[in-house]
Structures are given as C-alpha cells and as structure tokens.
Design a protein around this motif. Structure first.
Motif, PDB file in Angstrom:
ATOM      1  N   ARG A 156       0.849  -1.154   0.098  1.00  0.00           N
ATOM      2  CA  ARG A 156       0.057  -0.142   0.011  1.00  0.00           C
ATOM      3  C   ARG A 156       0.817   1.294  -0.012  1.00  0.00           C
ATOM      4  O   ARG A 156       0.454   2.223  -0.624  1.00  0.00           O
ATOM      5  N   ALA A 157       1.903   1.422   0.748  1.00  0.00           N
ATOM      6  CA  ALA A 157       2.873   2.518   0.748  1.00  0.00           C
ATOM      7  C   ALA A 157       3.690   2.628  -0.441  1.00  0.00           C
ATOM      8  O   ALA A 157       3.621   3.492  -0.746  1.00  0.00           O
ATOM      9  N   ASP A 158       3.807   1.491  -1.103  1.00  0.00           N
ATOM     10  CA  ASP A 158       4.235   1.744  -2.531  1.00  0.00           C
ATOM     11  C   ASP A 158       3.271   2.560  -3.647  1.00  0.00           C
ATOM     12  O   ASP A 158       3.637   3.255  -4.275  1.00  0.00           O
ATOM     13  N   GLU A 159       2.049   1.787  -3.631  1.00  0.00           N
ATOM     14  CA  GLU A 159       1.320   2.303  -4.177  1.00  0.00           C
ATOM     15  C   GLU A 159       0.755   3.671  -4.117  1.00  0.00           C
ATOM     16  O   GLU A 159       0.710   4.516  -5.045  1.00  0.00           O
ATOM     17  N   ALA A 160       0.853   4.022  -2.784  1.00  0.00           N
ATOM     18  CA  ALA A 160       0.498   5.436  -2.467  1.00  0.00           C
ATOM     19  C   ALA A 160       1.525   6.286  -2.933  1.00  0.00           C
ATOM     20  O   ALA A 160       1.270   7.401  -3.371  1.00  0.00           O
ATOM     21  N   GLU A 161       2.779   5.914  -2.787  1.00  0.00           N
ATOM     22  CA  GLU A 161       3.811   6.722  -3.455  1.00  0.00           C
ATOM     23  C   GLU A 161       3.906   6.817  -4.852  1.00  0.00           C
ATOM     24  O   GLU A 161       4.248   7.970  -5.134  1.00  0.00           O
ATOM     25  N   ARG A 162       3.586   5.923  -5.769  1.00  0.00           N
ATOM     26  CA  ARG A 162       3.556   6.081  -7.113  1.00  0.00           C
ATOM     27  C   ARG A 162       2.363   6.908  -7.512  1.00  0.00           C
ATOM     28  O   ARG A 162       2.347   7.901  -8.210  1.00  0.00           O
ATOM     29  N   ILE A 163       1.064   7.058  -6.691  1.00  0.00           N
ATOM     30  CA  ILE A 163       0.107   7.765  -7.021  1.00  0.00           C
ATOM     31  C   ILE A 163       0.400   9.165  -6.540  1.00  0.00           C
ATOM     32  O   ILE A 163      -0.015  10.059  -7.246  1.00  0.00           O
ATOM     33  N   ARG A 164       1.130   9.355  -5.314  1.00  0.00           N
ATOM     34  CA  ARG A 164       1.526  10.636  -4.844  1.00  0.00           C
ATOM     35  C   ARG A 164       2.296  11.237  -6.095  1.00  0.00           C
ATOM     36  O   ARG A 164       2.054  12.733  -6.371  1.00  0.00           O
ATOM     37  N   LEU A 165       3.447  10.541  -6.373  1.00  0.00           N
ATOM     38  CA  LEU A 165       4.292  11.025  -7.561  1.00  0.00           C
ATOM     39  C   LEU A 165       3.672  11.467  -8.825  1.00  0.00           C
ATOM     40  O   LEU A 165       3.784  12.483  -9.504  1.00  0.00           O
ATOM     41  N   LEU A 166       2.892  10.522  -9.458  1.00  0.00           N
ATOM     42  CA  LEU A 166       1.904  10.917 -10.232  1.00  0.00           C
ATOM     43  C   LEU A 166       1.147  12.342 -10.433  1.00  0.00           C
ATOM     44  O   LEU A 166       1.181  12.962 -11.372  1.00  0.00           O
ATOM     45  N   TRP A 167       0.476  12.608  -9.348  1.00  0.00           N
ATOM     46  CA  TRP A 167      -0.477  13.835  -9.178  1.00  0.00           C
ATOM     47  C   TRP A 167       0.527  14.693  -8.925  1.00  0.00           C
ATOM     48  O   TRP A 167       0.221  15.942  -9.305  1.00  0.00           O
ATOM     49  N   GLN A 168       1.767  14.741  -8.406  1.00  0.00           N
ATOM     50  CA  GLN A 168       2.561  15.540  -7.908  1.00  0.00           C
ATOM     51  C   GLN A 168       3.163  16.261  -9.377  1.00  0.00           C
ATOM     52  O   GLN A 168       3.245  17.295  -9.835  1.00  0.00           O
ATOM     53  N   GLU A 169       3.353  15.327 -10.275  1.00  0.00           N
ATOM     54  CA  GLU A 169       3.950  15.624 -11.564  1.00  0.00           C
ATOM     55  C   GLU A 169       2.733  16.117 -12.339  1.00  0.00           C
ATOM     56  O   GLU A 169       3.010  17.205 -13.250  1.00  0.00           O
ATOM     57  N   PHE A 170       1.624  15.668 -12.298  1.00  0.00           N
ATOM     58  CA  PHE A 170       0.489  16.084 -13.087  1.00  0.00           C
ATOM     59  C   PHE A 170       0.175  17.635 -12.857  1.00  0.00           C
ATOM     60  O   PHE A 170       0.019  18.543 -13.519  1.00  0.00           O
ATOM     61  N   GLU A 171       0.358  18.110 -11.393  1.00  0.00           N
ATOM     62  CA  GLU A 171       0.203  19.208 -11.147  1.00  0.00           C
ATOM     63  C   GLU A 171       1.235  20.445 -11.458  1.00  0.00           C
ATOM     64  O   GLU A 171       0.878  21.537 -11.514  1.00  0.00           O
ATOM     65  N   GLU A 172       2.272  19.811 -11.851  1.00  0.00           N
ATOM     66  CA  GLU A 172       3.362  20.586 -12.502  1.00  0.00           C
ATOM     67  C   GLU A 172       3.285  20.734 -14.105  1.00  0.00           C
ATOM     68  O   GLU A 172       3.942  21.519 -14.708  1.00  0.00           O
ATOM     69  N   LEU A 173       2.238  20.134 -14.636  1.00  0.00           N
ATOM     70  CA  LEU A 173       2.189  20.109 -16.284  1.00  0.00           C
ATOM     71  C   LEU A 173       1.566  21.756 -16.792  1.00  0.00           C
ATOM     72  O   LEU A 173       1.586  22.089 -17.846  1.00  0.00           O
ATOM     73  N   GLY A 174       0.933  22.462 -15.785  1.00  0.00           N
ATOM     74  CA  GLY A 174       0.461  23.517 -16.184  1.00  0.00           C
ATOM     75  C   GLY A 174      -1.139  23.546 -16.462  1.00  0.00           C
ATOM     76  O   GLY A 174      -1.524  22.481 -16.658  1.00  0.00           O
ATOM     77  N   ASP A 175      -1.964  24.753 -16.292  1.00  0.00           N
ATOM     78  CA  ASP A 175      -3.247  24.653 -16.246  1.00  0.00           C
ATOM     79  C   ASP A 175      -4.044  23.951 -17.180  1.00  0.00           C
ATOM     80  O   ASP A 175      -4.975  23.286 -17.301  1.00  0.00           O
ATOM     81  N   ARG A 176      -3.435  24.226 -18.558  1.00  0.00           N
ATOM     82  CA  ARG A 176      -3.795  23.930 -19.856  1.00  0.00           C
ATOM     83  C   ARG A 176      -4.053  22.449 -20.116  1.00  0.00           C
ATOM     84  O   ARG A 176      -4.840  21.909 -20.456  1.00  0.00           O
ATOM     85  N   CYS A 177      -2.951  21.903 -19.746  1.00  0.00           N
ATOM     86  CA  CYS A 177      -2.773  20.347 -19.807  1.00  0.00           C
ATOM     87  C   CYS A 177      -3.439  19.747 -18.595  1.00  0.00           C
ATOM     88  O   CYS A 177      -4.376  18.864 -19.002  1.00  0.00           O
ATOM     89  N   ARG A 178      -3.487  20.259 -17.361  1.00  0.00           N
ATOM     90  CA  ARG A 178      -4.473  19.751 -16.365  1.00  0.00           C
ATOM     91  C   ARG A 178      -5.862  19.642 -16.656  1.00  0.00           C
ATOM     92  O   ARG A 178      -6.463  18.712 -16.603  1.00  0.00           O
ATOM     93  N   GLN A 179      -6.275  20.845 -17.356  1.00  0.00           N
ATOM     94  CA  GLN A 179      -7.700  21.152 -17.529  1.00  0.00           C
ATOM     95  C   GLN A 179      -8.016  19.803 -18.641  1.00  0.00           C
ATOM     96  O   GLN A 179      -9.123  19.353 -18.547  1.00  0.00           O
ATOM     97  N   LEU A 180      -7.255  20.026 -19.540  1.00  0.00           N
ATOM     98  CA  LEU A 180      -7.583  18.971 -20.704  1.00  0.00           C
ATOM     99  C   LEU A 180      -7.643  17.589 -20.431  1.00  0.00           C
ATOM    100  O   LEU A 180      -8.626  16.912 -20.439  1.00  0.00           O
ATOM    101  N   LEU A 181      -6.581  17.175 -19.588  1.00  0.00           N
ATOM    102  CA  LEU A 181      -6.544  15.723 -19.123  1.00  0.00           C
ATOM    103  C   LEU A 181      -7.691  15.345 -18.207  1.00  0.00           C
ATOM    104  O   LEU A 181      -8.313  14.314 -18.335  1.00  0.00           O
ATOM    105  N   ARG A 182      -7.981  16.120 -17.295  1.00  0.00           N
ATOM    106  CA  ARG A 182      -9.070  15.995 -16.323  1.00  0.00           C
ATOM    107  C   ARG A 182     -10.367  15.839 -17.246  1.00  0.00           C
ATOM    108  O   ARG A 182     -11.210  14.923 -16.704  1.00  0.00           O
TER     109      ARG A 182
END
Length: 212
Positions: A141-167
């Motif tokens: 669970r800790a490994d999976e939580a860390e992968r998810i955390r990293l995914l969303w952390q990098e997702f938030e760094e994409l910029g507004d345009r990319c984040r809105q489109l992908l959501r």
C-alpha cells in the motif's frame, strides 16, 4: 415540460453518476422527448451526461460546495433552455460550455485561494492476518500510495492547460472533442495534438523520477 419546472432528477443527492450512459446518436431524440414531458428521457440525459458536467467542474478545481452548486445550476439552465436548444443532438457540448462558464463565474467571484485537501484513507488490517502478511500488505500500500503521489505531483506541474484538458478527457463516458472544445475553449483540431504533448510531458517527468 412546463416552463420553469425542473425535474427532481436534476437534484439527485448522488450526482457523481458512474453507471449511466447515453448514446450521442440518441441525445437529440432524448432532448425532444424530455421537452414533451418524458421523465424517463430526462433521467437518461441526466445520468448519461452528468459525468461530462462533473469532469468540467473538476477541471476547474472548485471546492466540493462550489462544484455541487455549479452542477445544480448547469442542469437548471439546461431545463430552462431545453425547448430552445438549436441543435439538440449537441446537448453535451451545450452542457460542457455552460459548465465552463459557470465555473469561471465562481472563480472570478472568489476573494481568496481555497486550498483543496486530498487525504488518503488506508484500510484497517483485518485482525485474522498474520504479522508477516500485514507487513507485506502495508508495504504494498505504501508503494502504491507513493506512485500515486508522484503521479499527481507531476500532473500538477504540467500547467493549467494540460491539467484541465486531461481531467476533462478522463470523464466516463469519454466526451467527444466537440464537448471538450465547448468545455475548455480549445479548437477541435488542436485537442488531439495537445493531448499527446501533455501525456508525453507527463511521461517524461515520471520517467525522470523513476515512477513508471
């Protein structure tokens, strides 16, 4: 459907509909039936198109309270204009565009930033499991939580345009490009190339952190 009357299904206490789907080829016919007072047609529209409305709301990062208010407002406006929509088969685009406009109204009205909390709740370990099994499960669970955390952390760094489109593109059922265009104001021909660029950028960021 009488003027000013909003079917109760638009105020569903569980607006995050997952199971409802509606064939876009049938949307026009459902709209016309709803105009004629068919409650089943209205319910099919609400259940089938609610995920699209919510995807637009989530793309604009509103609070739960503001998001729910926008959701209700969008369906209220849809009911008000139901008989005056010029292209009933494009009701999804109408809803997406209206949701976007309502979200922007809320954002413009905000006087301060409203941070969003995203707590992770871990399941309690069953008492009948051995200490070894519990340890392995906890590490997984800790490994999976860390992968998810990293995914969303990098997702938030994409910029507004990319984040809105992908959501918006993550909505279920997936919206058409016309609906995405209406929701985000992006030209239909630019959506595909932009999506690919955003995904490549996200993959590169995850690769750089060894999260893939």
């Amino acid at each position: 459907m009488s003027s000013g009357t909003l079917p109760s299904t638009a105020y569903d206490d569980s607006p995050y509909t997952r199971g409802g789907t509606v064939d876009r080829a049938e949307v026009g016919a459902l709209v016309q039936s709803a105009v004629d007072g068919d409650a089943a047609a209205w319910k099919a529209l609400v259940e089938g198109l609610s995920p699209l409305v919510w995807s637009v709301v989530r793309a604009h990062r509103l609070s739960d309270a503001d998001g729910h208010e926008v959701y209700q407002t969008v369906w209220f406006r849809f009911a008000q204009h139901l008989g005056r929509i010029r292209e009933p088969d494009k009701a999804g685009s109408w809803l997406a565009s209206t949701a976007r406009n309502e979200c922007l109204k809320v954002i413009r009205g905000l006087t301060r930033l409203m941070p969003t909390d995203d707590p992770q709740v871990l399941d309690r370990v069953s008492e009948d499991r051995t200490p070894e099994q519990s340890l392995i499960d906890a590490e997984d669970r800790a490994d999976e939580a860390e992968r998810i955390r990293l995914l969303w952390q990098e997702f938030e760094e994409l910029g507004d345009r990319c984040r809105q489109l992908l959501r918006v593109l993550m909505a279920s059922p997936p919206p058409s490009y016309a609906e995405v265009s209406g929701a985000l104001g992006i030209a239909v021909g630019s959506i595909g190339p932009l999506r690919q660029r955003c995904l490549r950028r996200l993959r590169a960021r995850l690769d750089a952190r060894g999260a893939v």
